[in-house]
Write a protein that holds these residues in place. Structure first.
Motif, mmCIF file in Angstrom:
data_model
loop_
_atom_site.group_PDB
_atom_site.id
_atom_site.type_symbol
_atom_site.label_atom_id
_atom_site.label_comp_id
_atom_site.label_asym_id
_atom_site.label_seq_id
_atom_site.Cartn_x
_atom_site.Cartn_y
_atom_site.Cartn_z
ATOM 1 N N HIS A 1 0.817 -1.215 0.000
ATOM 2 C CA HIS A 1 0.000 0.000 0.000
ATOM 3 C C HIS A 1 0.851 1.266 0.000
ATOM 4 O O HIS A 1 1.427 1.628 1.026
ATOM 5 C CB HIS A 1 -0.935 -0.003 1.210
ATOM 6 C CG HIS A 1 -1.924 -1.116 1.184
ATOM 7 N ND1 HIS A 1 -2.933 -1.188 0.254
ATOM 8 C CD2 HIS A 1 -2.047 -2.221 1.958
ATOM 9 C CE1 HIS A 1 -3.643 -2.287 0.454
ATOM 10 N NE2 HIS A 1 -3.129 -2.937 1.481
ATOM 11 N N GLN B 1 -1.393 -1.365 -4.259
ATOM 12 C CA GLN B 1 -2.849 -1.285 -4.110
ATOM 13 C C GLN B 1 -3.145 0.035 -3.395
ATOM 14 O O GLN B 1 -2.923 0.158 -2.192
ATOM 15 C CB GLN B 1 -3.382 -2.456 -3.274
ATOM 16 C CG GLN B 1 -2.797 -3.817 -3.628
ATOM 17 C CD GLN B 1 -3.661 -4.584 -4.619
ATOM 18 O OE1 GLN B 1 -4.670 -4.087 -5.104
ATOM 19 N NE2 GLN B 1 -3.273 -5.802 -4.910
ATOM 20 N N LEU C 1 -5.282 2.613 -1.636
ATOM 21 C CA LEU C 1 -6.559 2.700 -0.930
ATOM 22 C C LEU C 1 -7.032 4.141 -0.769
ATOM 23 O O LEU C 1 -8.236 4.407 -0.810
ATOM 24 C CB LEU C 1 -6.437 2.039 0.445
ATOM 25 C CG LEU C 1 -6.058 0.557 0.455
ATOM 26 C CD1 LEU C 1 -6.055 0.033 1.888
ATOM 27 C CD2 LEU C 1 -6.993 -0.266 -0.412
ATOM 28 N N SER D 1 -13.284 -2.061 -5.970
ATOM 29 C CA SER D 1 -13.774 -2.261 -4.610
ATOM 30 C C SER D 1 -14.854 -3.330 -4.632
ATOM 31 O O SER D 1 -15.740 -3.304 -5.490
ATOM 32 C CB SER D 1 -14.357 -0.961 -4.063
ATOM 33 O OG SER D 1 -15.115 -1.215 -2.891
ATOM 34 N N HIS E 1 -9.968 -5.626 -3.944
ATOM 35 C CA HIS E 1 -9.318 -5.459 -2.648
ATOM 36 C C HIS E 1 -10.365 -5.133 -1.597
ATOM 37 O O HIS E 1 -11.242 -4.306 -1.814
ATOM 38 C CB HIS E 1 -8.274 -4.351 -2.702
ATOM 39 C CG HIS E 1 -7.440 -4.271 -1.470
ATOM 40 N ND1 HIS E 1 -7.921 -3.786 -0.269
ATOM 41 C CD2 HIS E 1 -6.156 -4.636 -1.232
ATOM 42 C CE1 HIS E 1 -6.971 -3.853 0.633
ATOM 43 N NE2 HIS E 1 -5.891 -4.360 0.082
#
Length: 369
Positions: free
Chosen positions: A25, A106, A108, A176, A205
């Motif tokens: 992340h 990834q 977020l 998502s 994810h």
């Protein structure tokens, strides 16, 4: 000498092999880092209105987080900024010591995936994607980005896939699992069609805000409880993709569930779907095979947060049912529930099993072989 190691010893082969980490992340140091990638026409909107999302609270998560930035205490860069914001520190703290051959980013937050304003949401997704290239993948070739999409706008999503899908900087599409509708619905099919055409994996994810509570009966009382909602969210996505006919229509699509509460729930989902299909399959004639066949063909699963049964061999049985070629190693760096490649798996693994799990399965799933 046997190639099986004792279960309680560190898995040394992980660092010798070079691992493929399917969940890292990155985070910008500040929102201004993303702002500069936005077209000028969106700057005023960014400054005055910000990110108006589908979550129920204006500037907070739907449940208070249990730990600052959800991250390890030792993951804060000495240079300042939040965990995951400093490439040099990530190299020193994670990529180099764990011999990460390839790591999948990834993103977020921030993200345009679930913004209410459709035009601004698409612009934010593009900005986040361009930021990934400039700040990360162009500077560290071991890292691959995920194409973030305004997933409720299929047309804009396809445009973004077409813009970036052939770049070597990206290896997957990021979605998502908590969509405005079940994600197997035809409104989302153009996204899957575009992904299959460009041979891009599609990753779901855990998390995301869609304006609804994370359970079917409202918001949970505890963070503990909210965290366990990741499993039914992943099950709902997989069930929808199978029963709506997505994986039948797009047979070459590679779908990856990431950080979905481990993998212990996967066999039971397959058993339940097969049981129901034998009795109610006439309702979905486009589902031509037992659902577990699609589950084993089209889906991959990341290990983190790894299941830890009292008897470690019970986890081996889960690996056996899912298939050793379908499970990808992930650390979730820099978050608090990080899985160390040396200690994450407690049962004994052969040399060939370690190679599949820590590296080769991901190469196939992401099409990097």
């Amino acid at each position: 000498m046997s190639d099986v190691v004792e279960a309680r010893r560190p898995i040394e082969a992980a660092s010798k092999l070079g691992i493929f980490d399917s969940d890292i992340h990155p985070t910008p140091k500040s929102s201004s880092e993303i702002r500069r990638f936005l077209p000028a026409k969106w700057h005023d909107h960014f400054d005055h209105y910000g990110s108006f999302t589908r979550k129920p609270f204006a500037s907070a998560h739907s449940f208070p987080r249990a730990i600052r930035e959800l991250s390890r205490r030792d993951a804060w860069p000495p240079s300042g900024g939040p965990p995951g914001s400093d490439l040099a520190f990530m190299q020193e703290h994670h990529l180099n010591p764990h011999n990460v051959e390839c790591g999948v980013l990834q993103v977020l937050s921030p993200s345009g995936t679930k913004l209410r304003h459709p035009g601004f949401g698409a612009a934010m997704c593009s900005a986040v994607n361009d930021w990934q290239v400039e700040a990360w993948t162009s500077r560290e070739r071991r890292l691959k980005g995920s194409i973030v999409l305004p997933q409720e706008d299929a047309r804009a999503s396809v445009q973004e896939i077409d813009r970036l899908g052939k770049m070597e900087d990206f290896c997957q599409i990021f979605l998502s699992p908590r969509g405005d509708e079940p994600l197997g619905r035809p409104r989302y099919w153009p996204i899957y069609e575009a992904a299959e055409a460009l041979d891009l994996a599609v990753a779901f994810h855990v998390g995301g805000e869609n304006g609804f509570a994370v359970t079917g009966s409202g918001h949970p009382s505890f963070f503990f409880e909210q965290r366990e909602s990741h499993v039914p969210a992943a099950e709902a996505v997989i069930t929808s993709l199978i029963l709506e006919g997505v994986v039948e229509r797009f047979p070459k699509l590679r779908i990856i569930t990431v950080e979905a509460g481990g993998i212990g729930w996967v066999p039971a989902l397959g058993w339940r779907l097969d049981h129901a299909w034998k009795r109610m399959g006439a309702e979905v004639p486009h589902v031509k095979q037992p659902p577990s066949d699609y589950l084993k063909r089209s889906f991959w699963f990341t290990s983190q947060p790894v299941d830890e049964p009292e008897d470690p061999d019970h986890l081996r049985h889960v690996f056996d049912w899912i298939g050793w070629g379908k499970i990808l190693f992930a650390t979730d760096y820099p978050h608090w529930d990080f899985d160390d490649p040396k200690y994450a798996i407690k049962f004994a693994m052969s040399a060939s099993e370690k190679q599949m799990f820590f590296r080769d399965n991901a190469r196939i799933a992401y099409g990097t072989v």
